[in-house]
Design a protein around this motif. Structure first.
Motif, PDB file in Angstrom:
ATOM      1  N   GLU A  81     -29.509  14.174 -24.849  1.00  0.00           N
ATOM      2  CA  GLU A  81     -30.841  13.871 -24.352  1.00  0.00           C
ATOM      3  C   GLU A  81     -31.103  14.605 -23.045  1.00  0.00           C
ATOM      4  O   GLU A  81     -30.181  14.918 -22.292  1.00  0.00           O
ATOM      5  CB  GLU A  81     -31.012  12.363 -24.105  1.00  0.00           C
ATOM      6  CG  GLU A  81     -30.750  11.479 -25.307  1.00  0.00           C
ATOM      7  CD  GLU A  81     -29.342  10.936 -25.328  1.00  0.00           C
ATOM      8  OE1 GLU A  81     -29.134   9.863 -25.925  1.00  0.00           O
ATOM      9  OE2 GLU A  81     -28.437  11.579 -24.747  1.00  0.00           O
ATOM     10  N   SER A 121     -36.356  14.590 -24.557  1.00  0.00           N
ATOM     11  CA  SER A 121     -35.991  15.428 -25.685  1.00  0.00           C
ATOM     12  C   SER A 121     -34.549  15.165 -26.065  1.00  0.00           C
ATOM     13  O   SER A 121     -33.721  14.825 -25.225  1.00  0.00           O
ATOM     14  CB  SER A 121     -36.173  16.911 -25.346  1.00  0.00           C
ATOM     15  OG  SER A 121     -37.529  17.225 -25.121  1.00  0.00           O
ATOM     16  N   CYS A 122     -34.260  15.345 -27.322  1.00  0.00           N
ATOM     17  CA  CYS A 122     -32.910  15.186 -27.832  1.00  0.00           C
ATOM     18  C   CYS A 122     -32.664  16.273 -28.852  1.00  0.00           C
ATOM     19  O   CYS A 122     -33.474  16.464 -29.769  1.00  0.00           O
ATOM     20  CB  CYS A 122     -32.734  13.808 -28.462  1.00  0.00           C
ATOM     21  SG  CYS A 122     -31.197  13.574 -29.369  1.00  0.00           S
ATOM     22  N   VAL A 123     -31.569  16.967 -28.700  1.00  0.00           N
ATOM     23  CA  VAL A 123     -31.208  18.007 -29.645  1.00  0.00           C
ATOM     24  C   VAL A 123     -29.898  17.650 -30.328  1.00  0.00           C
ATOM     25  O   VAL A 123     -28.935  17.237 -29.674  1.00  0.00           O
ATOM     26  CB  VAL A 123     -31.112  19.387 -28.961  1.00  0.00           C
ATOM     27  CG1 VAL A 123     -30.094  19.374 -27.834  1.00  0.00           C
ATOM     28  CG2 VAL A 123     -30.788  20.466 -29.981  1.00  0.00           C
ATOM     29  N   SER A 152     -26.742  19.011 -32.393  1.00  0.00           N
ATOM     30  CA  SER A 152     -26.031  20.267 -32.555  1.00  0.00           C
ATOM     31  C   SER A 152     -24.717  20.030 -33.281  1.00  0.00           C
ATOM     32  O   SER A 152     -24.245  18.903 -33.398  1.00  0.00           O
ATOM     33  CB  SER A 152     -25.778  20.937 -31.205  1.00  0.00           C
ATOM     34  OG  SER A 152     -24.961  20.128 -30.379  1.00  0.00           O
ATOM     35  N   ARG A 155     -40.737  15.048 -33.974  1.00  0.00           N
ATOM     36  CA  ARG A 155     -39.524  15.801 -34.266  1.00  0.00           C
ATOM     37  C   ARG A 155     -39.865  17.211 -34.708  1.00  0.00           C
ATOM     38  O   ARG A 155     -40.967  17.486 -35.193  1.00  0.00           O
ATOM     39  CB  ARG A 155     -38.689  15.096 -35.342  1.00  0.00           C
ATOM     40  CG  ARG A 155     -39.361  15.006 -36.704  1.00  0.00           C
ATOM     41  CD  ARG A 155     -38.590  14.079 -37.630  1.00  0.00           C
ATOM     42  NE  ARG A 155     -37.323  14.655 -38.051  1.00  0.00           N
ATOM     43  CZ  ARG A 155     -36.347  13.971 -38.653  1.00  0.00           C
ATOM     44  NH1 ARG A 155     -36.504  12.664 -38.879  1.00  0.00           N
ATOM     45  NH2 ARG A 155     -35.223  14.583 -39.011  1.00  0.00           N
ATOM     46  N   ASP A 156     -38.909  18.075 -34.534  1.00  0.00           N
ATOM     47  CA  ASP A 156     -39.005  19.450 -34.996  1.00  0.00           C
ATOM     48  C   ASP A 156     -37.784  19.682 -35.877  1.00  0.00           C
ATOM     49  O   ASP A 156     -36.677  19.866 -35.374  1.00  0.00           O
ATOM     50  CB  ASP A 156     -39.043  20.427 -33.828  1.00  0.00           C
ATOM     51  CG  ASP A 156     -39.303  21.853 -34.260  1.00  0.00           C
ATOM     52  OD1 ASP A 156     -38.955  22.227 -35.390  1.00  0.00           O
ATOM     53  OD2 ASP A 156     -39.861  22.627 -33.450  1.00  0.00           O
ATOM     54  N   LYS A 206     -35.671  22.840 -35.362  1.00  0.00           N
ATOM     55  CA  LYS A 206     -34.859  22.902 -34.153  1.00  0.00           C
ATOM     56  C   LYS A 206     -33.886  21.735 -34.018  1.00  0.00           C
ATOM     57  O   LYS A 206     -33.139  21.678 -33.045  1.00  0.00           O
ATOM     58  CB  LYS A 206     -35.753  22.962 -32.925  1.00  0.00           C
ATOM     59  CG  LYS A 206     -36.641  24.185 -32.861  1.00  0.00           C
ATOM     60  CD  LYS A 206     -37.499  24.174 -31.608  1.00  0.00           C
ATOM     61  CE  LYS A 206     -38.376  25.407 -31.526  1.00  0.00           C
ATOM     62  NZ  LYS A 206     -39.230  25.401 -30.313  1.00  0.00           N
ATOM     63  N   ASN A 207     -33.932  20.809 -34.958  1.00  0.00           N
ATOM     64  CA  ASN A 207     -33.085  19.615 -34.910  1.00  0.00           C
ATOM     65  C   ASN A 207     -33.297  18.825 -33.621  1.00  0.00           C
ATOM     66  O   ASN A 207     -32.347  18.383 -32.969  1.00  0.00           O
ATOM     67  CB  ASN A 207     -31.610  19.985 -35.057  1.00  0.00           C
ATOM     68  CG  ASN A 207     -31.258  20.451 -36.453  1.00  0.00           C
ATOM     69  OD1 ASN A 207     -31.961  20.146 -37.418  1.00  0.00           O
ATOM     70  ND2 ASN A 207     -30.164  21.189 -36.570  1.00  0.00           N
ATOM     71  N   THR A 208     -34.553  18.642 -33.263  1.00  0.00           N
ATOM     72  CA  THR A 208     -34.879  17.909 -32.054  1.00  0.00           C
ATOM     73  C   THR A 208     -35.801  16.738 -32.355  1.00  0.00           C
ATOM     74  O   THR A 208     -36.557  16.746 -33.326  1.00  0.00           O
ATOM     75  CB  THR A 208     -35.554  18.797 -31.006  1.00  0.00           C
ATOM     76  OG1 THR A 208     -36.763  19.350 -31.545  1.00  0.00           O
ATOM     77  CG2 THR A 208     -34.633  19.924 -30.567  1.00  0.00           C
ATOM     78  N   ASP A 258     -38.369  14.169 -29.888  1.00  0.00           N
ATOM     79  CA  ASP A 258     -38.921  13.953 -28.560  1.00  0.00           C
ATOM     80  C   ASP A 258     -39.546  12.569 -28.466  1.00  0.00           C
ATOM     81  O   ASP A 258     -39.918  11.958 -29.472  1.00  0.00           O
ATOM     82  CB  ASP A 258     -39.986  14.992 -28.238  1.00  0.00           C
ATOM     83  CG  ASP A 258     -39.432  16.391 -28.081  1.00  0.00           C
ATOM     84  OD1 ASP A 258     -40.253  17.333 -27.996  1.00  0.00           O
ATOM     85  OD2 ASP A 258     -38.206  16.559 -28.043  1.00  0.00           O
ATOM     86  N   CYS A 267     -30.808   8.627 -27.620  1.00  0.00           N
ATOM     87  CA  CYS A 267     -31.171   9.238 -28.886  1.00  0.00           C
ATOM     88  C   CYS A 267     -30.185   8.789 -29.955  1.00  0.00           C
ATOM     89  O   CYS A 267     -28.986   8.648 -29.688  1.00  0.00           O
ATOM     90  CB  CYS A 267     -31.160  10.757 -28.740  1.00  0.00           C
ATOM     91  SG  CYS A 267     -31.547  11.679 -30.233  1.00  0.00           S
TER      92      CYS A 267
END
Length: 122
Positions: free
Chosen positions: A6, A21-23, A25, A71-72, A75-77, A79, A95
């Protein structure tokens, strides 16, 4: 290994806005639902918002109309746009996501981020 990270937390005055935001990975096969939780000191962790892979959303009553989860998938995100913030929103925000890792892609596993502090001053 899959991980969630996050970002975007901080200090803001009441009535202000923040965007978290949270990605995700790592070796990810797919991501199903994604969530934002929060936990204030001495209180139970609570679900703030959820979003499905198709974009359907749900919100806690306390944040409905003020927060927006998005979400995207490319991009694996995920928000969390937080508007009209109140001191009661002060908490560590986490997240969370249901993810199929490439190493075990037949089932979804649940993952947590490390959390990001949001502090709203009055």
């Amino acid at each position: 290994q899959v991980q969630l990270v996050e970002s975007g937390g901080g200090l803001v005055q009441a009535g202000g806005s923040l965007r978290l935001s949270c990605v995700a990975s790592g070796r990810i096969f797919s991501i199903n639902s994604m969530y934002w939780y929060r936990q204030a000191p001495g209180k139970q962790r609570e679900l703030v918002a959820a979003i499905t892979s198709g974009g359907s959303t749900n919100y806690a009553d306390s944040v409905k109309g003020r927060f927006t989860i998005s979400r995207d998938n490319a991009k694996n995100t995920v928000d969390l746009q937080m508007n009209s913030l109140k001191p009661e929103d002060t908490a560590v925000y986490y997240c969370n996501a249901d993810i199929r890792p490439t190493t075990y892609h037949l089932s979804y596993l649940n993952y947590w981020g490390q959390g990001t502090q949001v502090t709203v001053s009055s």
